[in-house]
Scaffold this motif. Structure first.
Motif, short mmCIF file in Angstrom:
data_model
loop_
_atom_site.label_atom_id
_atom_site.label_comp_id
_atom_site.label_asym_id
_atom_site.label_seq_id
_atom_site.Cartn_x
_atom_site.Cartn_y
_atom_site.Cartn_z
N ALA A 112 43.02 43.02 37.06
CA ALA A 112 43.45 41.63 37.26
C ALA A 112 42.93 40.75 36.13
CB ALA A 112 42.95 41.13 38.61
N ILE A 113 41.74 41.03 35.66
CA ILE A 113 41.17 40.25 34.55
C ILE A 113 41.98 40.47 33.29
CG2 ILE A 113 39.17 40.07 33.01
CD1 ILE A 113 37.39 40.61 35.45
N MET A 114 42.40 41.71 33.04
CA MET A 114 43.12 42.04 31.80
C MET A 114 44.48 41.36 31.71
SD MET A 114 41.19 43.68 29.84
CE MET A 114 42.50 43.87 28.62
N LEU A 143 35.22 48.42 41.04
CA LEU A 143 34.38 47.26 40.81
C LEU A 143 35.20 45.97 40.84
CD1 LEU A 143 32.14 48.49 37.85
CD2 LEU A 143 31.48 48.28 40.25
N THR A 144 34.61 44.93 41.39
CA THR A 144 35.18 43.58 41.26
C THR A 144 34.12 42.68 40.65
OG1 THR A 144 34.52 43.09 43.56
CG2 THR A 144 36.80 43.76 43.18
N TYR A 145 34.60 41.60 40.05
CA TYR A 145 33.70 40.70 39.32
C TYR A 145 33.85 39.28 39.83
CZ TYR A 145 33.55 44.72 36.24
OH TYR A 145 33.39 46.00 35.75
N ASP A 146 32.72 38.57 39.82
CA ASP A 146 32.69 37.19 40.32
C ASP A 146 31.60 36.44 39.57
OD1 ASP A 146 33.33 35.01 41.82
OD2 ASP A 146 32.81 35.89 43.75
N LEU A 147 31.68 35.11 39.60
CA LEU A 147 30.63 34.30 38.99
C LEU A 147 29.40 34.27 39.88
CD1 LEU A 147 32.44 31.08 37.65
CD2 LEU A 147 31.83 33.14 36.38
N THR A 148 28.23 34.26 39.27
CA THR A 148 27.00 34.02 40.00
C THR A 148 26.82 32.50 40.12
OG1 THR A 148 25.68 33.92 37.98
CG2 THR A 148 25.95 36.09 39.02
N GLU A 149 25.79 32.10 40.86
CA GLU A 149 25.49 30.66 40.95
C GLU A 149 25.22 30.10 39.56
OE1 GLU A 149 22.23 27.67 43.07
OE2 GLU A 149 22.44 29.74 43.74
N LYS A 203 38.48 30.26 38.44
CA LYS A 203 39.74 29.97 39.12
C LYS A 203 40.06 30.98 40.21
CE LYS A 203 41.94 27.60 35.21
NZ LYS A 203 43.07 27.64 34.24
N LYS A 204 39.72 32.25 39.95
CA LYS A 204 40.01 33.32 40.92
C LYS A 204 38.81 34.23 41.00
CE LYS A 204 45.00 33.40 39.98
NZ LYS A 204 46.15 34.25 39.57
N ASN A 205 38.27 34.42 42.21
CA ASN A 205 37.08 35.26 42.33
C ASN A 205 37.41 36.67 42.76
OD1 ASN A 205 37.70 34.87 45.04
ND2 ASN A 205 36.05 33.39 45.36
N CYS A 206 36.40 37.53 42.67
CA CYS A 206 36.51 38.93 43.10
C CYS A 206 37.68 39.64 42.43
CB CYS A 206 36.62 39.04 44.62
SG CYS A 206 35.19 38.41 45.50
#
Length: 211
Positions: free
Chosen positions: A25-27, A64-70, A17-20
């Motif tokens: 923000a995840i918590m 660090l930021t997190y995102d989905l891979t392909e 739903k939300k990248n990077c």
């Protein structure tokens, strides 16, 4: 693959739903400890479903930021496999089999131009190695074995277009033509096809005479 935990599933949904997102923000979406969430993120990174990026700042430490891979995006339902087949079936219904035949040939011509342009060497062994590397980057899983006579046995354990080829076997015929174009001084023999129910696709590309 073992079933993912509810925390892992939620992490994938949050990043869909939300990248990077930063860990902060995840918590905002979890009530469990940050240590527990970080552990789940680490495991998803190891599985290739999440990627992390280090972001530098002019002032302060990098974050660090997190995102989905392909691969992570592919865990969600999609029509990638069925949609192209349905388009070809619709084209056949509207314009006939010849239109599908010409379209698949055009696709093969594009692959041939791309592959021959990407292969730099004229040496047979080096061309095989380059072709293998290029095709594997496209989703194939090629392994090659050189015989005593200098020919190459090629085993392909994954066909990324098997869903189309199982309905339109011309894809397999065109692949043979593609290899014949790339290796014009060799004989190309097809032994088995994933699209026809075999566990792997097997090919032999013979060493050119005089080499």
């Amino acid at each position: 693959m073992s079933k993912r935990t509810p925390t892992k599933e939620k992490l994938l949904v949050v990043l869909k739903k939300k990248n990077c997102l930063t860990i902060g923000a995840i918590m905002e979406h979890f009530t469990i400890s940050e240590i527990a969430v970080r552990k789940q993120i680490h495991e998803l990174v190891q599985q290739g479903l999440i990627k992390q990026k280090t972001n530098k700042q002019k002032i302060g430490r990098p974050f660090l930021t997190y995102d989905l891979t392909e691969k992570g995006h592919e865990t969600f339902p999609n029509q990638y496999k069925q949609f192209p087949v349905e388009l070809l079936q619709d084209l056949e219904e509207l314009k006939g089999k010849q239109a599908v035949h010409e379209l698949l040939n055009k696709h093969t011509d594009r692959d041939k131009i791309s592959l021959t342009k990407a292969i730099q060497s004229d040496d047979f062994d080096e061309k095989i190695a380059e072709m293998t590397s290029i095709q594997n980057k496209k989703g194939y899983m090629l392994e090659v074995e050189k015989t005593k006579s200098g020919d190459y046995k090629i085993n392909n354990y994954n066909c990324p277009v098997a869903n189309i080829a199982s309905c339109y076997h011309q894809m397999c015929t065109n692949e043979k033509k593609l290899y014949e174009e790339v290796f014009p001084k060799s004989e190309v023999e097809a032994h088995s096809f994933i699209a026809k129910g075999e566990p792997i696709c097997r090919w032999t590309i013979t060493k050119p005479e005089g080499r």
